[in-house]
Scaffold this active site. Sequence first.
Site, PDB file in Angstrom:
ATOM      1  N   HIS A 180       0.289  21.079 -10.312  1.00  0.00           N
ATOM      2  CA  HIS A 180       0.704  22.576 -10.509  1.00  0.00           C
ATOM      3  C   HIS A 180      -0.207  23.496 -11.203  1.00  0.00           C
ATOM      4  CE1 HIS A 180       4.707  21.013  -9.377  1.00  0.00           C
ATOM      5  NE2 HIS A 180       4.691  22.220  -8.630  1.00  0.00           N
ATOM      6  N   ASP A 248       1.382  21.292   0.627  1.00  0.00           N
ATOM      7  CA  ASP A 248       2.123  21.859  -0.475  1.00  0.00           C
ATOM      8  C   ASP A 248       1.634  23.116  -1.024  1.00  0.00           C
ATOM      9  OD1 ASP A 248       3.759  21.696  -2.910  1.00  0.00           O
ATOM     10  OD2 ASP A 248       2.953  19.806  -3.556  1.00  0.00           O
TER      11      ASP A 248
END
Length: 331
Positions: A180, A248
């Site tokens: 992230h 993703d």
Amino acid sequence: MRFGATILDAEGLRLTPDEKAFFRAANPFGFILFARNIDTPDQVRALCDELRESVGRDAPITIDQEGGRVQRLRGPVWHEWAPPLDFVMAAGQHAEKAMYLRYRIIAAELHALGIDSNCAPMVDVARETTHPFLRNRCYGSDAKTVACIGRAVADGLLDGGVMPVLKHIPGHGFATLDSHHELPSVALGENELGAIDFAPFHDLNDLPMGMTAHLVYDAIDDRPATLSPKMMNLIRTQIGFDNLIMTDDISMKALSGALGDIAKDALSAGCDVVLHCNGTLEERREVAEAAGEMSFAAQTRSLRALNARKTPDDVDIPALHAQLEALLNEA
């Protein structure tokens, strides 16, 4: 008409007029929900109806409902679940059955709201060094055990009318950074990767959808798997996953560059559909325009995935809760 090669999100609890117009024009393959989209059961059902009405079809709507930190449906309205690794350890020898029951119950809660997909199972193999953002979301540290539990998770979802999304293909467990925020890399050789990290994905390569890992595998390529033609070819051939592959979230900091360029690079590498989350309406427009329509091959895979959705089997959910509690008490 082919679907747009995107999966997109909404800003709030209901769609704005601008969002409705945008989704109508972009025609994304599907949608994803987050905690900001969740309030009451009636509200979630209304939002799901609006999303599907905006594209004029029964588009898939997915969510991350794993348990622990990653669960968008929360108590007291919905069941709160322990992190997967903690739950598996507590279940002991009954882990496979317990995880089947857990995800069959999750599927019932999702399906009742109009949500027909879940970003699970997550079959990344845990190591002692696995980054904390991922470690307790894993199912174990043995590839075969992880694959068996992953199969139980997928079966629980499918039996409940919810399409599973296998992640993070081809394996995120050796990463020591949080994708992230940073781009992780793995220095393992291809043989060790194949025997451990890739193995559960090979065992589950029949599942209808998979999600990529934003991770560099140094022995194979210097680009993140999501953007790497070499890695995508390995996923299709060595791992044998020939169903629909979504990225993703391309807004994660592991990937750098303009969102439109990232979307194009992911599709060029071999991904079928681009997931973009947590952006402004203008950013969503940029991604949708760059992604365009699905390729013919991606459209074929997408229709195959949609056909995996089925009517839930008829079960007594309170009885499943009781059965699960009994299993955990025996462990």
